[in-house]
Design an enzyme around this catalytic site. Sequence first.
Site, PDB file in Angstrom:
ATOM      1  N   GLU A 171      -5.065  23.024  78.554  1.00 33.07           N
ATOM      2  CA  GLU A 171      -6.427  22.888  78.019  1.00 33.07           C
ATOM      3  C   GLU A 171      -7.064  24.254  77.830  1.00 33.07           C
ATOM      4  O   GLU A 171      -8.017  24.626  78.511  1.00 33.07           O
ATOM      5  CB  GLU A 171      -7.226  21.944  78.916  1.00 33.07           C
ATOM      6  CG  GLU A 171      -6.532  20.588  78.996  1.00 33.07           C
ATOM      7  CD  GLU A 171      -7.371  19.477  79.608  1.00 33.07           C
ATOM      8  OE1 GLU A 171      -8.603  19.610  79.642  1.00 33.07           O
ATOM      9  OE2 GLU A 171      -6.780  18.466  80.044  1.00 33.07           O
ATOM     10  N   GLU A 176      -5.997   7.301  87.226  1.00 33.66           N
ATOM     11  CA  GLU A 176      -6.136   8.748  87.481  1.00 33.66           C
ATOM     12  C   GLU A 176      -5.400   9.041  88.787  1.00 33.66           C
ATOM     13  O   GLU A 176      -5.821   8.588  89.848  1.00 33.66           O
ATOM     14  CB  GLU A 176      -7.611   9.126  87.576  1.00 33.66           C
ATOM     15  CG  GLU A 176      -7.863  10.576  87.959  1.00 33.66           C
ATOM     16  CD  GLU A 176      -7.145  11.573  87.054  1.00 33.66           C
ATOM     17  OE1 GLU A 176      -7.516  11.689  85.890  1.00 33.66           O
ATOM     18  OE2 GLU A 176      -6.189  12.237  87.529  1.00 33.66           O
ATOM     19  N   HIS A 216      -2.915  11.650  80.038  1.00 39.06           N
ATOM     20  CA  HIS A 216      -3.741  12.865  80.074  1.00 39.06           C
ATOM     21  C   HIS A 216      -3.185  13.837  81.099  1.00 39.06           C
ATOM     22  O   HIS A 216      -2.530  13.425  82.059  1.00 39.06           O
ATOM     23  CB  HIS A 216      -5.197  12.511  80.373  1.00 39.06           C
ATOM     24  CG  HIS A 216      -5.911  12.084  79.126  1.00 39.06           C
ATOM     25  ND1 HIS A 216      -7.121  12.594  78.728  1.00 39.06           N
ATOM     26  CD2 HIS A 216      -5.538  11.204  78.160  1.00 39.06           C
ATOM     27  CE1 HIS A 216      -7.473  12.037  77.576  1.00 39.06           C
ATOM     28  NE2 HIS A 216      -6.538  11.189  77.211  1.00 39.06           N
ATOM     29  N   GLU A 217      -3.440  15.139  80.857  1.00 41.93           N
ATOM     30  CA  GLU A 217      -2.799  16.201  81.645  1.00 41.93           C
ATOM     31  C   GLU A 217      -1.293  15.914  81.704  1.00 41.93           C
ATOM     32  O   GLU A 217      -0.687  15.844  82.782  1.00 41.93           O
ATOM     33  CB  GLU A 217      -3.398  16.325  83.060  1.00 41.93           C
ATOM     34  CG  GLU A 217      -4.862  16.723  83.073  1.00 41.93           C
ATOM     35  CD  GLU A 217      -5.788  15.546  82.759  1.00 41.93           C
ATOM     36  OE1 GLU A 217      -5.479  14.413  83.147  1.00 41.93           O
ATOM     37  OE2 GLU A 217      -6.823  15.767  82.103  1.00 41.93           O
ATOM     38  N   GLU A 265      -2.898  13.637  75.809  1.00 45.38           N
ATOM     39  CA  GLU A 265      -3.888  14.701  75.617  1.00 45.38           C
ATOM     40  C   GLU A 265      -3.099  15.988  75.414  1.00 45.38           C
ATOM     41  O   GLU A 265      -2.623  16.235  74.333  1.00 45.38           O
ATOM     42  CB  GLU A 265      -4.799  14.727  76.834  1.00 45.38           C
ATOM     43  CG  GLU A 265      -5.982  15.649  76.716  1.00 45.38           C
ATOM     44  CD  GLU A 265      -6.714  15.746  78.039  1.00 45.38           C
ATOM     45  OE1 GLU A 265      -6.053  15.886  79.086  1.00 45.38           O
ATOM     46  OE2 GLU A 265      -7.951  15.684  78.046  1.00 45.38           O
ATOM     47  N   GLU A 277     -13.483  15.996  75.285  1.00 43.57           N
ATOM     48  CA  GLU A 277     -14.267  15.942  76.521  1.00 43.57           C
ATOM     49  C   GLU A 277     -14.945  17.271  76.841  1.00 43.57           C
ATOM     50  O   GLU A 277     -16.019  17.301  77.434  1.00 43.57           O
ATOM     51  CB  GLU A 277     -13.366  15.516  77.689  1.00 43.57           C
ATOM     52  CG  GLU A 277     -12.230  16.488  77.967  1.00 43.57           C
ATOM     53  CD  GLU A 277     -11.295  16.042  79.106  1.00 43.57           C
ATOM     54  OE1 GLU A 277     -11.480  14.935  79.622  1.00 43.57           O
ATOM     55  OE2 GLU A 277     -10.390  16.814  79.462  1.00 43.57           O
TER      56      GLU A 277
HETATM   57  C1  NOJ Z   1      -9.495  14.006  82.431  1.00 41.75           C
HETATM   58  C2  NOJ Z   1      -9.162  13.211  81.239  1.00 41.75           C
HETATM   59  O1  NOJ Z   1      -8.822  14.057  80.155  1.00 41.75           O
HETATM   60  C3  NOJ Z   1     -10.337  12.325  80.905  1.00 41.75           C
HETATM   61  O2  NOJ Z   1     -10.115  11.619  79.703  1.00 41.75           O
HETATM   62  C4  NOJ Z   1     -10.613  11.407  82.054  1.00 41.75           C
HETATM   63  O3  NOJ Z   1     -11.771  10.665  81.787  1.00 41.75           O
HETATM   64  C5  NOJ Z   1     -10.815  12.188  83.341  1.00 41.75           C
HETATM   65  N1  NOJ Z   1      -9.768  13.132  83.532  1.00 41.75           N
HETATM   66  C6  NOJ Z   1     -10.874  11.283  84.550  1.00 41.75           C
HETATM   67  O4  NOJ Z   1      -9.630  10.690  84.767  1.00 41.75           O
HETATM   68 CA    CA Z   2      -8.141  16.435  80.369  1.00 37.19          CA
END
Ligand code: NOJ
Ligand code: CA
Length: 672
Positions: free
Chosen positions: A175, A375, A444-445, A463, A469
């Site tokens: 990122e 997450e 994501h990540e 992502e 974001e």
């Molecule tokens: C980072 C992610 O890119 C985002 O989309 C997500 O809402 C947050 N982490 C929380 O998991």
């Molecule tokens: Ca992210």
Amino acid sequence: MRFILIMFSSLLALNLTGCSKVDKNLTVSSPDKQLSVQLTLAENGGLTYQVNRGKNTVVKSSQLGFEFAQQAKFTEFEVLDSQVRSHQSSWQAVWGERKNISEIYNELFVSLKDKNSQRKLNLRFRVFDDGLGFRYEFPQQPAMSKFVITDEKTQFNLAQNMQTWWIEADYNSYEKPYQTSELAKIKHVQTPLTMRGQAGLHVSIHEAALTDYASMSLVRTNDTTLEAELAPWADGTKVKAHVPFQTPWRTIQVADSAAKLVESDLIINLNEPNKLADTSWIKPMKFMGIWWEIHLGIHTWKEGPRHGATTERAMAYIDFAAENNIEAVLFEGWNKGWEQWGTREAYVVPTDDFDLAQVANHAKSKGVVIVGHNETGGNIEAYESHVDEIFSIYSELGINVVKTGYVAEQGFANGENHHGQFAVNHYRKIVELAAKYKIMLNVHEPVKDTGIRRTYPNMMTREGARGGEWNAWSAGNSPDYTMTLPFTRLLAGSMDYTPGVFDIDYSNFAGKRYDWWGNPQKADYRVHTTLARQLANMLVLYSPIQMAADVMENYQGHPAFEFIRKLDVDFDDSKILAGEVGEYIYVARQADDTWYIGLATNSQSRLAQVNLDFLEAGAAYQAQIFKDAADAHYQNNPEAYVIELQQLAQQDKLSINLAEGGGAAIILQKVK
Ligand code: NOJ
Ligand code: CA
């Protein structure tokens, strides 16, 4: 003096012959004969390759090889066998920028033996018209079983000092803002690394089919020479392997324009065919959800007075999605995740104000898909121990899309990083398990995309770059950054960028936004494009699961929302009409008999002119054009747009003014 000179020049001649005397010259060219690769085995045992395009050298003689723990380097190879073969086929993608993909290449396969150690190594080069890939293969053999790679020595010795676009290498985050510099100035960068040289030459270095290996970044070792640098294990080694074993493909895309680079299918073509027998459950879709409002700081993930994912709000989102042709909704913070990261409860126990069964039943009754959210916070081992049960519960509830997340900027809880062999294997395990439960993934990540979607088409999007974001809680992403993405990060594959924000300066929520710690959020954070460009982003930043990211209330009754409502992201074909890295891109994507055109520019305004020769000859099209108003500007007047109707046909030309940081999105519906 003359005598000395003669002596010297004959010595030089001798020496030169010594260096260039090769046991074997092994070459292979692309089907159109433009691109050629030459593999050279020098007398000193070194192995090098070179890439030419026509008469020009793109990659000068570049070294190949490895360093191992407890094993000597390969020192002197002999060629045991070599074969050249041609391959010509086509395959159907379950989804993608296009459904029909031709796979046409010439392959050079060379099997080698290290004379001293008797170890065997094979090399495979596949040369397509749009670039090439090569990989190392360690066959089953008596002289080698388990081994540990401590360094991969593959070099890319570029023949020109090109202009480059890159993000710095960091084993725990992609990122980063893209930077541009001449090649001779970069230090250590991620792939895809995109480069522009003389006479329109565009090159991008990346990898394909990253499987059971560490991901590759590039270190500049000299002038214009780059060398592979693998993301390490916590113990400092790079790859733990046993024979038979193969590396990912090292890829070099070569094109004569930026647009051609984006149109290339090289990366997916170098992946294994689809392994899933039944793909009927895998479908591209649009989604929205309880998400942006949390990033903006209006609502929270955590339970409390500002909790976002309440039963009531989830039901309202489902209704809104059903009424507006949005196939799916994401709820973040519906589970105990934010109180108990890493535990089983974090993924399966709803908050007290969220009735999961009621929400799931309502979604089912409305035909809306729920996007689940996991997450992990980088607690990989905990996640792996619960994920089978999590996916089984979700699939029972009809949740067949899951967004996973790996927020852990210092690395995973077990000390491994996001890009090493451990991570690569973890991400793959999750893709395979998800497929077993008929679950599509949005990661994501993530680890970077290397075209795995061909093999596992449930790996929809990820992502893996600075997404939308960042506009919510930081200075954000410039319009130049988002115009660099299609030519860099997106060459690797689709991205969940999260476009489609209409309330550009968040004025609808003035005074209602808070940061993570509950303090008032900075009032000047905002999106850095016009509203029309947010629509264009839904086309130019390709994702098969495409988010309409804004809060539901910002779409309600908004005339521009018609574009999102009508957009069908299950494309059959795509054309890149024009583009320059970091400046602009014009794309056309087809779904059934409708074409969608996305025109997008960086911080400069420009007149976009595109031919419509891709339309069906003789057919009439009703065009609905969503574009910047004449006085729009991404900074001063971002939400000014107009909607225009026109009848268009194949012979017509579109001319549309794009504002600074602006764009346009066009629906061309065939008149029946
Ligand atoms: C980072 C992610 O890119 C985002 O989309 C997500 O809402 C947050 N982490 C929380 O998991
Ligand atoms: Ca992210």
